[in-house]
Design a protein around this motif. Structure first.
Motif, PDB file in Angstrom:
ATOM      1  N   HIS A   1     -43.131 -17.926   9.465  1.00  0.00           N
ATOM      2  CA  HIS A   1     -42.148 -18.732   8.737  1.00  0.00           C
ATOM      3  C   HIS A   1     -42.813 -20.032   8.278  1.00  0.00           C
ATOM      4  O   HIS A   1     -43.862 -19.996   7.693  1.00  0.00           O
ATOM      5  CB  HIS A   1     -40.900 -18.989   9.584  1.00  0.00           C
TER       6      HIS A   1
ATOM      7  N   ASN B   1     -41.682 -17.199  16.505  1.00  0.00           N
ATOM      8  CA  ASN B   1     -40.839 -16.020  16.338  1.00  0.00           C
ATOM      9  C   ASN B   1     -41.571 -14.979  15.482  1.00  0.00           C
ATOM     10  O   ASN B   1     -41.253 -14.779  14.316  1.00  0.00           O
ATOM     11  CB  ASN B   1     -39.535 -16.461  15.666  1.00  0.00           C
TER      12      ASN B   1
ATOM     13  N   SER C   1     -33.127 -12.644  10.314  1.00  0.00           N
ATOM     14  CA  SER C   1     -34.018 -11.484  10.274  1.00  0.00           C
ATOM     15  C   SER C   1     -33.291 -10.220   9.860  1.00  0.00           C
ATOM     16  O   SER C   1     -33.711  -9.518   8.962  1.00  0.00           O
ATOM     17  CB  SER C   1     -34.627 -11.245  11.661  1.00  0.00           C
TER      18      SER C   1
HETATM   19 MO   LIG Z   1     -36.746 -13.428  11.494  1.00  0.00          MO
END
Ligand SMILES: [Mo]
Ligand SMILES: Nc1nc2c(c(=O)[nH]1)N[C@H]1C(S)=C(S)[C@@H](COP(=O)(O)OP(=O)(O)OC[C@H]3O[C@@H](n4cnc5c(=O)[nH]c(N)nc54)[C@H](O)[C@@H]3O)O[C@H]1N2
Ligand SMILES: Nc1nc2c(c(=O)[nH]1)N[C@H]1C(S)=C(S)[C@@H](COP(=O)(O)OP(=O)(O)OC[C@H]3O[C@@H](n4cnc5c(=O)[nH]c(N)nc54)[C@H](O)[C@@H]3O)O[C@H]1N2
Ligand code: SF4
Length: 838
Positions: free
Chosen positions: A722, A51, A183
């Motif tokens: 992440h 992502n 997010s």
């Molecule tokens: Mo994100």
């Protein structure tokens, strides 16, 4: 000579690019030149599906079922528009990641205490039967609202994605829904209540070529959109085309998006952007500029600048036959107007005007620079304002975002090419058919962030207390706690959620909780599972993926083909979900009798017809199998979206309750009266955007008095996406995980580069190295998020009274407090203290 020309020339000469292997002497005429080592390698196209907003294609070379190396896309001439989609360092390390020693190799069941990481291998049959039995038991005992699939943004597959588990749940009565995301939660609410949009309808990056002033708040595409075809590249291209553009960047850190490309960096204290915006607004209003230049625009297109505009809207709502609009009218108060608030008059006389001198003390940016930015904004013909999501991931980030959006309204230039409204740039992507999930019979939704609290107290959640959606009235209870968590391609189960020690406690103490983790590696969260399912990695997968959500102006589609067979005893998420479905008596409904190949052919044909007239390059072939041989298909989407163009120039009403830009939000005025608030400092909702002092913010004197003098800003680092890629040693070497500290603070703490500190607060302690750098504002320390939590092996207790996290996960220090409107994650709002380790 350029590398490309050298390769072309050596190919033409019929010899390999290894110079020593090429000898043209006549003696050798009959000797077959030695084969270059690459000649018998098999080539497959895969993709990096994290992502980060791109899904870069990856060229995978293998021999005899072993991956030998990976390369990035360089299939086409690198001409901007249909350019190469070059993967970043992370994608280029995929071979290491696929062969990482901590790969999950077989299904496992927990034998120790939860979180102790004691597992034994079991068969797929036992694993899926145990999951099916527990899922059925939880549904029978508590209902489908007790079943939850946690976040999971780790793998953007088209077909064998974690949506397969939603498909399964929907066949057996559904599961609890979640709205929002880690997010953009706060900014989505801010944009909805200002422009009626979703926070990603800013002007497209390439329209920057028409701008004459760029103002970026926490805008960092060079680090967060690193793909060779991503937003970061579009940003560079636009800057190159528009060489004279003045670029002001406002960020607590000097990011890679600057490095000489900016005209000015203003290091701001985290969480204080609203104060900055208000002081700029004060300059624009108090100098008479707004009256002379933009008041006409504001009056025509917006509600809430002054009392008269609010009274006018109130009368319209009061006369409406819609019950909700009548309720709005009853809540509206025109003394809460933006002009009076900024100027410190009327109702706001006691608080005073929002002057640059007032904001200087809060933001750390001098009044002179604030005036300079206001001047630039007033002089600009097409000011492009954009706020990155780091600004929204704060306690009451809703207020920061709304305050920043206001600046674009005050300029009166919205709808002009080159101007933008503060939202993230709009980017289109190519469409791609995915596995259908069916419909969920459960209608209730919690905010994604509140899932841990819902394990303990979900039954009492209401719209008024926790912002749940899908219930009939604000006081109707959700009625069930979560008892079954399915965590697939997900590290929010522990590492990515706020306040790790709190999450671990909840997972350990929950009375009746069953957890499944489906991942490829033994992550910190997987250690808390009851059953672990080992997924195949991207390099072992056939699938169909598009260019994801932030790949910039270039659209693309990759037909992935497995370079190697599933390793060890791994199975895809589709196969795993199909096995559980079979055990629950819905196997046929789940698979519809189709094989993986059947599904992919069907999804490919759907995708192909949806893009039939798009003109992709090369053209889509007849079958999915042929598409897999080609690999990558691209199309320049040519995004030229101008924010609010259709409203300002096209007369199309916005989807806010008033149909206009809402400086004053009637819905938020309503929530301010009806929702539970003020549980902690800064937990407040106001009808107009207002700078708010929050817990752990710059002005939180309580936290300072408690011994936490430094603000800690998290950020998204180049070393990981992440928590993904943390277990790749190359990347750990390339991007050191160290906390950034300004030389002024380093001197006060007597720290030098490379020292190790314990960084702590009341939530926990981590041990990290120090990097001394002027690239971070004084009084602020910064740490890349996503490092894997690792409890000290000897159980050493830190200053926080908690076991020290030697992995250095920032979420050991973050706090679980849902934000006021979005109920979102405030993971960049933290205060900490440091001590040097001996
Ligand atoms: Mo994100
Ligand atoms: N390399 C890499 N790329 C990624 C990701 C990743 O983990 N690694 N994650 C991806 C995902 S899912 C997302 S959501 C995006 C996230 O993208 P962003 O949310 O934009 O990323 P952040 O690094 O959190 O924040 C951006 C900048 O905001 C600054 N900032 C923090 N607080 C404040 C503040 O209060 N005011 C101002 N003005 N600036 C502030 C930070 O210093 C940082 O430089 O990135 C995506 N791309
Ligand atoms: N403190 C702090 N916390 C944050 C943020 C922050 O800025 N600060 N950012 C937040 C944001 S914006 C986001 S989007 C979230 C992201 O949080 P997550 O969605 O949890 O993202 P990742 O950490 O990338 O975790 C993805 C997981 O997917 C696994 N995975 C990768 N590939 C595959 C696969 O092929 N199959 C399976 N089954 N699993 C796979 C990885 O091993 C990893 O465990 O984090 C949030 N957390
Ligand atoms: S992390 Fe993002 S930019 Fe890097 S290779 Fe993967 S998809 Fe591309």
């Amino acid at each position: 000579m350029e590398r490309r020309s050298f390769l072309k020339m050596s190919a033409a000469l019929g010899c390999a690019a290894t110079v020593s292997g090429c000898n043209s002497s006549s003696d050798d005429a009959n000797v077959v030149p030695p084969k270059p080592p690459v000649s018998d390698e098999q080539i497959n196209w895969s993709s990096c599906l994290v992502n980060c907003g791109s899904n870069c294609p990856i060229k995978v070379f293998s021999r005899d079922g072993i991956i030998t190396r990976v390369e990035t896309d360089h299939e086409v001439e690198d001409v901007y528009g249909l350019h190469q989609i070059r993967a970043c360092a992370r994608g280029r390390s995929l071979r290491q990641r696929a062969y990482a020693p901590d790969r999950l190799k077989t299904p496992m069941k927990r034998v120790g205490e939860r979180g102790e990481a004691k597992f034994v291998p079991i068969t797929w049959d036992e694993a899926t039967q145990t999951i099916a039995d527990n899922l059925q038991r939880v549904i029978n005992q508590y209902g489908n609202k007790a079943v939850f699939r946690s976040y999971g943004s780790g793998a953007y597959y088209g077909f064998a994605s974690n949506a397969c588990f939603n498909r399964l749940f929907n066949l057996v009565g559904g599961c609890l829904n979640a709205y929002g995301n880690y997010s953009w939660a706060q900014q989505m609410e801010a944009a909805k209540h200002t422009f009626g949009t979703g926070s990603t309808q800013g002007s497209s990056t390439i329209t920057l070529e028409h701008s004459d002033f760029f103002l970026g708040f926490g805008y960092n595409p060079s680090e967060i959109r690193q793909s060779g075809s991503g937003e970061g590249y579009d940003y560079l291209q636009a800057l190159m085309k528009n060489n004279g553009l003045k670029v002001v960047m406002i960020d607590p850190r000097y990011t890679d998006s600057m490095l000489g490309k900016e005209s000015m960096w203003l290091p701001i204290r985290p969480g204080t952007d609203a104060a900055f915006a208000e002081a700029v607004a004060f300059e624009m209003i108090s100098t008479g500029w707004v009256d002379a230049n933009s008041l006409g625009f504001i009056n025509e297109y917006a509600v809430g600048y002054d009392a008269a505009s609010i009274e006018k809207q109130k009368a319209l709502f009061a006369a409406s036959s819609d019950a909700k609009e009548q309720e709005y009218a009853a809540c509206m108060d025109s003394s809460d107007n933006y002009h009076d608030y900024i100027m410190g008059v009327g109702k706001f006389a006691a608080q005073g005007a929002r002057t640059p001198e007032w904001a200087e003390k809060i933001t750390g940016i001098s009044a002179a620079y604030i005036r300079q930015v206001a001047e630039d904004l007033m002089n600009a013909k097409a000011p492009y304002i954009v706020a990155g999501a780091g600004v929204n991931r704060q306690a009451n980030g809703e207020q920061s975002m709304r305050a920043l959006y206001m600046l674009s309204v005050l300029t009166g230039k919205l709808g002009t090419p080159g101007a933008s409204n503060g939202e993230l740039p709009y980017m289109s992507s190519m469409s791609r058919a995915g596995i259908p999930t069916g419909s969920n019979p459960v209608k209730e939704a919690i905010s994604f962030f509140t899932w841990t609290e819902a394990i303990e107290n979900g039954e009492n959640f209401t719209a008024r207390t926790h912002g749940i959606r899908g219930t009939a009235d604000p006081d109707e209870k959700l009625g069930s706690n979560i008892h079954f968590v399915f965590s697939a391609s997900d590290s929010s189960l522990l590492n990515q959620h706020a306040e790790i020690n709190n999450t671990a406690r909840i997972l350990r103490d929950a009375e009746d909780l069953f957890i499944v983790s489906c991942d490829c590696w033994m992550t910190p969260g997987a250690k808390f599972a009851d059953i672990i399912l080992p997924d195949t990695s991207w390099l072992e997968s056939n699938d169909l993926v598009n260019d994801s959500y932030a790949s910039g102006s270039l659209g693309y589609l990759t037909a992935m083909s497995a370079a190697v067979k599933p390793m060890w005893d791994c199975k895809s998420m589709y196969e795993a979900a199909a096995m559980i479905a079979e055990k629950m008596g819905v196997g046929q409904l789940f698979t519809e009798g189709k094989t993986e190949a059947d599904w992919l052919e069907e999804l490919y044909q759907k995708t192909k017809s949806a893009s039939a007239n798009l003109g992709v390059s090369p053209a889509f072939p007849a079958s999915y199998k042929e598409a897999q041989k080609i690999g990558v298909f691209r199309k320049n989407m040519g995004d030229k979206y101008v924010a609010l163009d259709s409203y300002v120039n096209g007369g199309k009403a916005l989807s806010t309750p008033s149909g206009k830009i809402e400086i004053y939000s009637a819905e938020l005025a309503w929530r301010a009266k009806n929702w539970e608030q003020n549980k902690v400092k800064g937990d407040s909702i106001t009808a107009i955007p207002q700078y708010t002092v929050t817990w752990d913010g710059y002005e939180d004197q309580d936290a300072i008095d408690a011994g936490f003098p430094l603000q800690l800003a998290g950020y998204h680092t180049k070393g990981r996406t992440h928590s993904s890629y943390h277990n790749v040693p190359w990347l750990r070497e390339a991007v050191e995980d160290a906390v950034w500290i300004n030389p002024i603070d380093a001197a006060a703490y007597q720290l030098t580069a490379g020292d190790v500190v314990e960084m702590y607060n009341e939530r926990g302690s981590i041990e990290v190295k120090v990097r001394v750098t002027p690239r971070v504002a004084p009084g602020v320390v910064a740490l890349g998020q996503g490092a894997w939590y690792l409890a000290d092996a000897n159980g050493r207790i830190g200053q926080s009274g908690k076991v020290i996290d030697v992995g250095g996960a920032i979420n050991t220090l973050t706090r679980y407090i849902p934000s006021p409107v979005a109920k979102g994650n405030p993971q960049h709002t933290n205060r900490v203290q440091l001590i040097k380790k001996a």
